[in-house]
Design a protein around this motif. Structure first.
Motif, mmCIF file in Angstrom:
data_model
loop_
_atom_site.group_PDB
_atom_site.id
_atom_site.type_symbol
_atom_site.label_atom_id
_atom_site.label_comp_id
_atom_site.label_asym_id
_atom_site.label_seq_id
_atom_site.Cartn_x
_atom_site.Cartn_y
_atom_site.Cartn_z
ATOM 1 N N HIS A 147 0.810 -1.216 0.000
ATOM 2 C CA HIS A 147 0.000 0.000 0.000
ATOM 3 C C HIS A 147 0.849 1.275 0.000
ATOM 4 C CE1 HIS A 147 -3.705 -2.291 0.560
ATOM 5 N NE2 HIS A 147 -3.042 -3.029 1.429
ATOM 6 N N ARG B 126 3.374 1.409 -2.832
ATOM 7 C CA ARG B 126 2.612 1.423 -4.084
ATOM 8 C C ARG B 126 2.251 2.860 -4.461
ATOM 9 N NH1 ARG B 126 -2.229 -2.595 -5.852
ATOM 10 N NH2 ARG B 126 -3.116 -1.372 -7.556
ATOM 11 N N HIS B 127 1.797 3.641 -3.505
ATOM 12 C CA HIS B 127 1.438 5.038 -3.778
ATOM 13 C C HIS B 127 2.681 5.906 -3.975
ATOM 14 C CE1 HIS B 127 -2.791 4.286 -3.137
ATOM 15 N NE2 HIS B 127 -2.551 3.760 -1.949
ATOM 16 N N VAL C 199 -1.572 6.014 -11.743
ATOM 17 C CA VAL C 199 -2.041 5.012 -10.785
ATOM 18 C C VAL C 199 -1.604 3.631 -11.258
ATOM 19 C CG1 VAL C 199 -4.068 3.972 -9.689
ATOM 20 C CG2 VAL C 199 -4.040 6.424 -10.187
#
Length: 206
Positions: free
Chosen positions: A120, A123-124, A155
């Motif tokens: 998470h 990933r961002h 994204v």
């Protein structure tokens, strides 16, 4: 879990402060000027990173720069610093300091304490930095898994997910065939990590 170093000063840290961290095998990263410390990787993690690096180097034959644990400065202030387990670059490393241009590929191998961070948080962060391709390898499961993410409109979108002895194939950042099982399994891994001989018309791995 990620820990805070007891001697962190009140001011925000930059990568220059990382020179003062101890050489104790742990990973020292920065998140908005705060120290993010992870335990030293376990043996299975180390084996997967080493085998993946060897396999990718064999496939690209020196046309790309492949590094284990390269430092990445994710912002111009150098207060956000990450160290992926492996990254692939299409340019030479800087003569001094850390990389400040996105690699073509970043790879994280999940450790018990890094599940949330790798799946998470990073990933961002890696998407915002502009890393086109991101692999998350889970070497903890009964069947080693690999998820391939690619950047689309800022994204990450999942484009592949393979497990165990399934063959993972991608053309980013260069043509790759990989069997996740052989990243950690005992035995003649170099002979099998690229999977079976491709069909006629495809390149044959040596």
């Amino acid at each position: 879990m990620t820990t805070r170093h007891p001697e962190v000063p009140e001011r925000g840290l930059t990568v220059d402060d990382l020179a003062d961290t101890p050489d104790d095998g742990r990973r020292y990263e920065l998140v908005d000027g705060r120290l993010d410390v992870s335990p030293a990787p376990m043996s299975k993690h180390f084996r997967a990173a080493n085998r993946l690096s060897t396999h990718l180097n064999n496939l690209c034959r020196g046309e790309f720069e492949i590094g284990e644990n390269p430092g990445l400065n994710l912002n111009s202030e150098r207060t956000h610093h990450r160290i992926p387990d492996l990254a692939v670059f299409d340019y030479d490393p800087p003569e001094q300091g850390y990389f400040d241009v996105p690699p073509l590929l970043a790879v994280e191998i999940v450790s018990p304490e890094s599940v949330l961070r790798d799946n998470h948080t990073k990933r961002h962060e890696y998407a915002a930095f502009g890393i086109h391709s991101y692999w998350i390898i889970n070497a903890l499961a009964d069947k080693v898994g690999l998820v391939e993410l690619r950047l689309e409109n800022g994204v990450y979108q999942e484009v592949a997910q393979v497990y165990g002895e399934e063959v993972f194939e991608t053309d980013v950042p260069f043509p790759i065939r990989l069997v996740p099982h052989w990243l950690t399994a005992n035995g003649p891994w170099m002979a099998h990590i690229g999977g079976d001989v491709p069909e006629e018309g495809q390149a044959t791995q040596r």
